[in-house]
Design an enzyme around this catalytic site. Structure first.
Site, PDB file in Angstrom:
ATOM      1  N   THR A 155      35.560 -34.923   9.650  1.00  0.00           N
ATOM      2  CA  THR A 155      34.057 -34.818   9.392  1.00  0.00           C
ATOM      3  C   THR A 155      33.883 -33.350   8.636  1.00  0.00           C
ATOM      4  O   THR A 155      33.071 -33.279   7.695  1.00  0.00           O
ATOM      5  CB  THR A 155      33.143 -35.141  10.634  1.00  0.00           C
TER       6      THR A 155
ATOM      7  N   TRP B 125      35.577 -33.070   5.071  1.00  0.00           N
ATOM      8  CA  TRP B 125      34.801 -34.090   4.324  1.00  0.00           C
ATOM      9  C   TRP B 125      33.638 -33.325   3.712  1.00  0.00           C
ATOM     10  O   TRP B 125      33.324 -33.417   2.420  1.00  0.00           O
ATOM     11  CB  TRP B 125      34.381 -35.389   4.901  1.00  0.00           C
ATOM     12  N   HIS B 126      32.939 -32.685   4.527  1.00  0.00           N
ATOM     13  CA  HIS B 126      31.816 -31.803   4.074  1.00  0.00           C
ATOM     14  C   HIS B 126      32.200 -30.472   3.235  1.00  0.00           C
ATOM     15  O   HIS B 126      31.233 -30.179   2.295  1.00  0.00           O
ATOM     16  CB  HIS B 126      30.739 -31.269   5.110  1.00  0.00           C
ATOM     17  N   GLY B 127      33.454 -30.178   3.532  1.00  0.00           N
ATOM     18  CA  GLY B 127      33.651 -28.860   2.552  1.00  0.00           C
ATOM     19  C   GLY B 127      35.054 -28.234   2.952  1.00  0.00           C
ATOM     20  O   GLY B 127      35.254 -28.395   4.361  1.00  0.00           O
TER      21      GLY B 127
ATOM     22  N   PHE C  36      28.963 -32.668  -2.191  1.00  0.00           N
ATOM     23  CA  PHE C  36      29.793 -32.814  -0.840  1.00  0.00           C
ATOM     24  C   PHE C  36      30.702 -34.082  -1.090  1.00  0.00           C
ATOM     25  O   PHE C  36      30.471 -34.739  -2.046  1.00  0.00           O
ATOM     26  CB  PHE C  36      28.800 -33.154   0.159  1.00  0.00           C
TER      27      PHE C  36
END
Length: 454
Positions: free
Chosen positions: A307, A310-312, A454
């Site tokens: 997670t 995935w956001h950065g 994102f």
């Protein structure tokens, strides 16, 4: 033209597209939606539209192989092998761009990459698991991957959740009215609340984190928490409203998370389609919570590492994921029973700690992150040139937006307006929200959606 709040989208692209879509005979509406989606993406990302089209073709080819071995030859090993090939290609593409973005900046990230790649992974997995019984045509699959309401920031709809046969959709004036209401409410949530609260966070950044008082640091964290929520919830309402206007189901992506009684519940109600993706394609396949506490902790660690990434690709997102992992594990193993008995404690726990976690999310520079946390918890550092009354000034400046934000976080308020949206007074208020939002976009500028890169 990649944001629904841009005037070009509101008054040119979408009205023209909707007119063409409804004039087009029903059996050709998928063609209209596919063409419109490609135009929408190409205008905003002329350099990456070919990447999107290549990914669509490649994923359909791989999914066809998976379907061939699963349904026609029933060779499970080859089905799983092709699924692995498809996931390796998709994850490799996402990883390469995320790492490049961490080193060279988000400008090099294609819009919507994380969202359409996750759609592609879920499609292949659902074909392999037999949840998609018959292999769709290329056109229907391409519409699912590229449909413009969800292309740049989700929600991450599953194939079986939508109506990707033109003939299977529900077309009516009532659906148009319902979708338009969701769209306008989402527009107001984004423009009238999220964009105004964003200025508070920018003001604090201009002051310098070393110079803000502890109360202002907490006010900034609370303001950013609401800003991010209203930004993404507003986008999700607009996206799902457009889908309803096109005859598709409404996809709920947020369920009033700040009313949660635990952090675990918060994350089941925040960005729900992403949470379900990780639950169904990572957490449960790893064993979920069925194999004891140690395996549960391991599986949660995998989910929150993914997670965060995935956001950065930058380190602050990994730290953010790890902080949430620790909080959820502590809650799951030791605090859940207490929160069930005394829900009020759980609500306080959420409202106290979630803003702290969003600080990790908001500040990418680790040194500045450390300074801000030091202002929130000034046990070892006093800061420099701190004005202890600064919070009074900013409370006064932003009091209207802060109070409105708190009220709009209450589930009963939203549900009341949703239930009575056809009331003449509610209709007038909806029209006012739309034109006030347009006025704000024209006079104050347009902030891009937080999740565009994102």
């Amino acid at each position: 033209m990649t944001a629904f709040t841009e005037l070009e989208f509101l008054f040119r692209f979408f009205p023209a597209f909707l007119a063409v879509y409804y004039i087009t005979p029903v059996k050709y509406r998928n063609t209209a939606l596919l063409f419109g989606s490609i135009v929408f993406y190409a205008v905003g990302e002329p350099y990456f539209v070919l990447l999107l089209l290549a990914a669509v073709w490649l994923n359909y080819a791989v999914a066809s192989k998976i379907n061939y071995y699963r349904n026609e030859h029933r060779v499970k090993e080859k089905c799983v092998l092709w699924l692995g090939v498809g996931m390796a290609l998709d994850v490799g593409l996402l990883t390469a761009f995320k790492l490049s973005g961490a080193f060279f900046g988000t400008a090099i990230l294609p819009l919507g990459l994380s969202f359409y790649v996750f759609k592609m992974i879920s499609f292949q997995a659902d074909v392999c698991r037999g949840e998609i019984k018959e292999m769709p045509t290329f056109k229907r699959t391409a519409v699912y991957f590229t449909m413009f309401p969800q292309l740049v920031s989700g929600p991450i709809m599953r194939y079986n959740e939508g109506s990707f046969s033109s003939e299977g959709r529900e077309y009516s004036w009532e659906k148009l009215e319902e979708g338009l209401w969701y769209f306008v409410i989402g527009l107001g949530t984004k423009v009238l609340l999220a964009d105004r609260l964003a200025i508070l966070w920018k003001d604090i950044s201009v002051i310098g984190y070393e110079s803000i008082s502890t109360p202002l640091a907490w006010l900034g964290a609370a303001g950013f928490s609401m800003e991010l929520y209203f930004d993404f919830w507003g986008y999700s309402l607009m996206a799902s409203g457009i889908c309803v206007m096109l005859g598709m189901p409404f996809i709920e992506n947020f369920d009033h998370p700040y009313a949660s009684k635990s952090i675990g519940e918060f994350w089941r109600r925040w960005h729900m389609t992403l949470g379900k993706f990780f639950r169904d394609y990572v957490y449960i396949p790893l064993g979920g919570s069925r194999e004891g506490d140690s395996r549960t902790v391991r599986n949660l660690l995998a989910v929150w590492l993914l997670t965060g990434f995935w956001h950065g690709g930058s380190l602050n997102f990994i730290l953010w994921g790890m902080v949430l992992f620790v909080l959820i594990v502590v809650e799951k193993l030791w605090l859940s029973g207490v929160f069930r008995i005394v829900p009020f404690l759980g609500r306080c726990y959420v409202l106290l700690l979630i803003p702290v976690t969003w600080v990790f999310f908001a500040i990418t520079d680790l040194e500045q992150l450390s300074i801000y946390l030091g202002r929130m918890f000034p046990f070892f550092e006093e800061g420099i040139a701190v004005n202890t009354n600064d919070v009074v000034k900013y409370l006064h400046m932003y009091r209207v937006y802060l109070v409105a934000g708190v009220v709009w976080c209450v589930p009963a308020v939203y549900r009341f307006f949703e239930k009575h949206r056809k009331n003449p007074v509610a209709v007038v208020l909806t029209v006012l929200v739309f034109w006030l939002s347009v006025y704000c976009v024209v006079s104050m500028g347009n902030n891009p959606f937080a999740y565009l890169k994102f």
